[in-house]
Design a protein around this motif. Structure first.
Motif, PDB file in Angstrom:
ATOM      1  N   THR A 217       2.341 -28.624  56.407  1.00 47.25           N
ATOM      2  CA  THR A 217       2.795 -29.565  56.541  1.00 47.25           C
ATOM      3  C   THR A 217       3.136 -31.563  56.711  1.00 47.25           C
ATOM      4  OG1 THR A 217       4.415 -27.691  56.546  1.00 47.25           O
ATOM      5  CG2 THR A 217       6.248 -29.349  57.416  1.00 47.25           C
ATOM      6  N   ARG A 218       2.223 -31.080  58.411  1.00 43.30           N
ATOM      7  CA  ARG A 218       2.460 -32.352  59.028  1.00 43.30           C
ATOM      8  C   ARG A 218       1.071 -33.350  58.296  1.00 43.30           C
ATOM      9  NH1 ARG A 218      -0.517 -32.195  65.227  1.00 43.30           N
ATOM     10  NH2 ARG A 218       1.392 -31.460  65.670  1.00 43.30           N
ATOM     11  N   VAL A 219       0.935 -32.601  57.293  1.00 49.29           N
ATOM     12  CA  VAL A 219      -0.393 -34.037  56.508  1.00 49.29           C
ATOM     13  C   VAL A 219       1.096 -34.664  55.977  1.00 49.29           C
ATOM     14  CG1 VAL A 219      -2.239 -34.555  55.214  1.00 49.29           C
ATOM     15  CG2 VAL A 219      -2.683 -32.839  56.765  1.00 49.29           C
ATOM     16  N   SER A 220       1.693 -33.693  55.107  1.00 50.40           N
ATOM     17  CA  SER A 220       2.742 -34.313  54.210  1.00 50.40           C
ATOM     18  C   SER A 220       3.149 -35.325  54.519  1.00 50.40           C
ATOM     19  CB  SER A 220       2.912 -33.119  53.200  1.00 50.40           C
ATOM     20  OG  SER A 220       1.746 -32.322  52.509  1.00 50.40           O
ATOM     21  N   LEU A 221       4.594 -34.651  54.978  1.00 45.77           N
ATOM     22  CA  LEU A 221       5.520 -35.498  55.773  1.00 45.77           C
ATOM     23  C   LEU A 221       5.075 -36.260  56.686  1.00 45.77           C
ATOM     24  CD1 LEU A 221       7.652 -32.794  57.277  1.00 45.77           C
ATOM     25  CD2 LEU A 221       8.361 -33.835  54.512  1.00 45.77           C
ATOM     26  N   THR A 222       3.960 -36.465  57.061  1.00 44.83           N
ATOM     27  CA  THR A 222       3.469 -37.884  57.612  1.00 44.83           C
ATOM     28  C   THR A 222       2.621 -39.282  56.832  1.00 44.83           C
ATOM     29  OG1 THR A 222       2.596 -36.740  59.888  1.00 44.83           O
ATOM     30  CG2 THR A 222       2.027 -39.113  59.253  1.00 44.83           C
ATOM     31  N   ILE A 223       2.278 -38.451  55.375  1.00 45.29           N
ATOM     32  CA  ILE A 223       2.072 -39.594  54.362  1.00 45.29           C
ATOM     33  C   ILE A 223       3.059 -39.930  53.642  1.00 45.29           C
ATOM     34  CG2 ILE A 223       1.475 -37.939  52.590  1.00 45.29           C
ATOM     35  CD1 ILE A 223      -0.900 -38.861  51.533  1.00 45.29           C
ATOM     36  N   GLY A 224       3.952 -38.929  53.936  1.00 45.00           N
ATOM     37  CA  GLY A 224       5.545 -39.918  53.390  1.00 45.00           C
ATOM     38  C   GLY A 224       6.179 -40.145  54.178  1.00 45.00           C
ATOM     39  N   PHE A 225       6.031 -40.353  54.969  1.00 37.76           N
ATOM     40  CA  PHE A 225       6.738 -41.400  56.190  1.00 37.76           C
ATOM     41  C   PHE A 225       5.676 -42.634  56.094  1.00 37.76           C
ATOM     42  CE2 PHE A 225       7.288 -43.199  60.240  1.00 37.76           C
ATOM     43  CZ  PHE A 225       9.032 -43.207  60.206  1.00 37.76           C
ATOM     44  N   ILE A 226       4.493 -42.698  56.388  1.00 37.99           N
ATOM     45  CA  ILE A 226       3.852 -43.740  56.735  1.00 37.99           C
ATOM     46  C   ILE A 226       4.268 -44.806  55.016  1.00 37.99           C
ATOM     47  CG2 ILE A 226       2.064 -45.116  56.833  1.00 37.99           C
ATOM     48  CD1 ILE A 226       1.450 -42.770  58.605  1.00 37.99           C
ATOM     49  N   SER A 227       3.411 -43.998  53.582  1.00 40.23           N
ATOM     50  CA  SER A 227       3.849 -44.574  52.922  1.00 40.23           C
ATOM     51  C   SER A 227       5.048 -45.498  52.589  1.00 40.23           C
ATOM     52  CB  SER A 227       3.196 -43.666  51.526  1.00 40.23           C
ATOM     53  OG  SER A 227       4.331 -42.705  51.444  1.00 40.23           O
ATOM     54  N   LEU A 228       5.987 -44.656  52.986  1.00 39.31           N
ATOM     55  CA  LEU A 228       7.949 -45.115  52.313  1.00 39.31           C
ATOM     56  C   LEU A 228       7.799 -46.423  53.805  1.00 39.31           C
ATOM     57  CD1 LEU A 228      10.138 -44.297  51.194  1.00 39.31           C
ATOM     58  CD2 LEU A 228      10.937 -43.480  53.827  1.00 39.31           C
ATOM     59  N   ILE A 229       7.143 -46.367  54.647  1.00 40.66           N
ATOM     60  CA  ILE A 229       7.063 -47.840  55.803  1.00 40.66           C
ATOM     61  C   ILE A 229       6.677 -48.758  55.071  1.00 40.66           C
ATOM     62  CG2 ILE A 229       6.571 -48.353  58.184  1.00 40.66           C
ATOM     63  CD1 ILE A 229       9.525 -46.709  57.578  1.00 40.66           C
ATOM     64  N   ILE A 230       5.726 -48.584  54.565  1.00 39.09           N
ATOM     65  CA  ILE A 230       4.616 -49.246  53.888  1.00 39.09           C
ATOM     66  C   ILE A 230       5.417 -50.061  52.637  1.00 39.09           C
ATOM     67  CG2 ILE A 230       2.311 -49.918  52.815  1.00 39.09           C
ATOM     68  CD1 ILE A 230       1.450 -47.936  54.847  1.00 39.09           C
ATOM     69  N   SER A 231       6.100 -49.285  51.273  1.00 38.11           N
ATOM     70  CA  SER A 231       6.098 -49.957  50.221  1.00 38.11           C
ATOM     71  C   SER A 231       7.974 -50.543  50.749  1.00 38.11           C
ATOM     72  CB  SER A 231       6.752 -48.254  49.891  1.00 38.11           C
ATOM     73  OG  SER A 231       7.637 -47.872  49.721  1.00 38.11           O
ATOM     74  N   LEU A 232       8.635 -49.554  51.586  1.00 36.31           N
ATOM     75  CA  LEU A 232       9.407 -50.771  51.910  1.00 36.31           C
ATOM     76  C   LEU A 232       9.205 -52.092  52.467  1.00 36.31           C
ATOM     77  CD1 LEU A 232      11.933 -48.021  54.319  1.00 36.31           C
ATOM     78  CD2 LEU A 232      12.471 -49.086  51.697  1.00 36.31           C
ATOM     79  N   SER A 233       8.379 -51.924  53.402  1.00 33.75           N
ATOM     80  CA  SER A 233       8.362 -53.484  54.054  1.00 33.75           C
ATOM     81  C   SER A 233       7.062 -54.272  52.853  1.00 33.75           C
ATOM     82  CB  SER A 233       7.109 -53.173  55.284  1.00 33.75           C
ATOM     83  OG  SER A 233       7.482 -52.337  56.145  1.00 33.75           O
ATOM     84  N   ILE A 234       6.977 -54.077  51.953  1.00 35.44           N
ATOM     85  CA  ILE A 234       6.502 -55.270  51.219  1.00 35.44           C
ATOM     86  C   ILE A 234       7.356 -54.825  50.299  1.00 35.44           C
ATOM     87  CG2 ILE A 234       4.393 -54.864  49.484  1.00 35.44           C
ATOM     88  CD1 ILE A 234       3.059 -53.463  51.146  1.00 35.44           C
TER      89      ILE A 234
END
Length: 424
Positions: A217-234
């Protein structure tokens, strides 16, 4: 609408409409629960070791609610006690080595006698009588210095001396200590004998499935959060520049979107790994984020193309506001609705992409439990007669989490659209 509600902001009505969507509210509660599990992680996992890798080799592939008695033998090395923060992030190494047993151990002549659990060979209880083993009681309860030493005397077979009523031993730090036999026995029954229950069973090397599922759960939610930040920024940057300025900037941005959209996520992960020469889980975070910014950019571009023609945007230009101020303060706040919906959708997509990459062996390290890795390992152990729990639980976790984020996205879409059929 009451006079009181007339003076409320649009956000108030968005929240009010969202709360009417029962499935969306339940999904928010589910995501909140999963977030709490991910944050607490090692503090609530039955196996709090790093990556939940303390398995019992004698009890592999056991079904849910499997119960076994264990003897906890104290390790002979010094195991430091981490701080709460360190334990929260990296887990805690166990101070004991666990031995599965059958029945109740007995103490006789300063030794512990027990029957080893049949284990991999699936021996019958008759055969287990041949596996009756013994260990010195002092070595089970206390950490004994493992290397040869002459501190207690010369030519000693072990670093402890048994006396009629007490035992003198050399601990892991080579400090001489003495303990009464009665106290030693009491400590053995209090700390070294327990019953382990594996609520969701064990995997192929006896690791606790529930603990690994929680860490996943930690891995999945972390990758969702970080990838969301990256995708939003770009995505917000590219979409804003493309939609607001148009011309060659818009053509260049559309060309980059088209190229990025055509690259499969797996190929991008491999390319990023080769470029960064790393196989860490953070490479997967970056790669997944780089595959999802296009959707954000297209939504932002389309919204800005329609909004920049509005009268109030023309008024801001006439007042001499800078392009930066117009985009940040007057355009982006008005497209929060579509952005919120695409964020929920991208979060779900990131979890699916990570699970797929881990299933193919392109996720994090093999020892790190993620839902995709658990499905991959469970598939190799699946038989027509059993071991279904190794696949069904991580599959359910992925399905429920992705469904929750999709329902949240639907709820946000309906809440931001007052004319939606759901709200009529």
């Amino acid at each position: 609408m009451t006079n009181y509600e007339i003076h409320k902001s649009p956000t108030h009505f968005v929240k009010k409409r969202f709360k009417k969507n029962t499935l969306a509210v339940i999904s928010v509660a589910y995501v909140f629960l999963m977030t709490c599990l991910a944050i607490l992680g090692y503090l609530i996992m039955p196996d709090g070791s790093n990556f939940a890798n303390d398995g019992l080799l004698e009890v592999p592939r056991k079904g849910p609610f499997f119960t076994v008695d264990v003897i906890r033998e104290r390790k002979n090395t010094h195991v430091p006690t981490p701080s709460i923060l360190d334990k929260l992030i990296n887990g805690e190494e166990s101070k004991y080595h666990e031995i599965p047993i059958v029945g109740t151990p007995t103490i006789s002549k300063d030794s512990v006698f027990f029957i080893l659990y049949p284990g991999l060979e699936k021996r019958s209880l008759r055969t287990t009588r041949r596996l009756k083993l013994s260990l010195p009681l002092i070595s089970v309860v206390k950490p004994i210095y493992a290397s040869p030493s002459e501190v207690l005397g010369k030519n000693l077979a072990h670093n402890f001396i048994i006396k009629p009523k007490s035992i003198t031993y050399l601990d892991e730090n080579q400090i001489i200590r003495t303990i009464d036999k009665d106290k030693l026995e009491d400590e053995f029954w209090d700390k070294c004998v327990e019953t382990r229950t594996f609520i969701l069973g064990t995997d192929k090397i006896g690791r606790d499935v529930l603990s690994r599922l929680i860490f996943g759960t930690r891995v999945s939610l972390t990758i969702g959060f970080i990838s969301l930040i990256i995708s939003l920024s770009i995505g917000i940057l590219m979409g804003s520049l493309s939609g607001y300025f148009g011309g060659y900037i818009d053509k260049l941005a559309l060309w980059l979107m088209t190229i990025t959209w055509s690259i499969p996520a797996i190929m991008l992960v491999v390319a990023v790994r080769l470029a960064l020469q790393s196989e860490g889980i953070w490479v997967t975070f970056v790669a997944v984020g780089l595959t999802m910014w296009v959707e954000v950019a297209r939504v932002v571009r389309g919204q800005i193309l329609s909004i920049k023609q509005k009268d109030y945007i023309e008024a801001t230009k006439a007042l001499g506001f800078s392009n930066y101020r117009i985009i940040i303060h007057h355009i982006l706040p008005n497209i929060l609705g579509p952005l919120a919906v695409i964020c929920a959708s991208n979060f779900a997509s990131a979890i699916l992409i990570e699970a797929g990459l881990s299933f193919l062996g392109l996720g994090g390290p093999p020892s790190m439990p993620s839902w995709g890795t658990m499905i991959k390992d469970g598939l190799t152990e699946l038989t027509p007669t059993g071991h279904w729990h190794l696949i069904i639980f991580p599959c359910l976790a992925i399905s429920l989490t992705v469904l929750a984020f999709n329902l949240i996205g639907n709820g946000l879409r309906d809440a931001y659209d007052p004319h939606s059929k759901t709200n009529n």
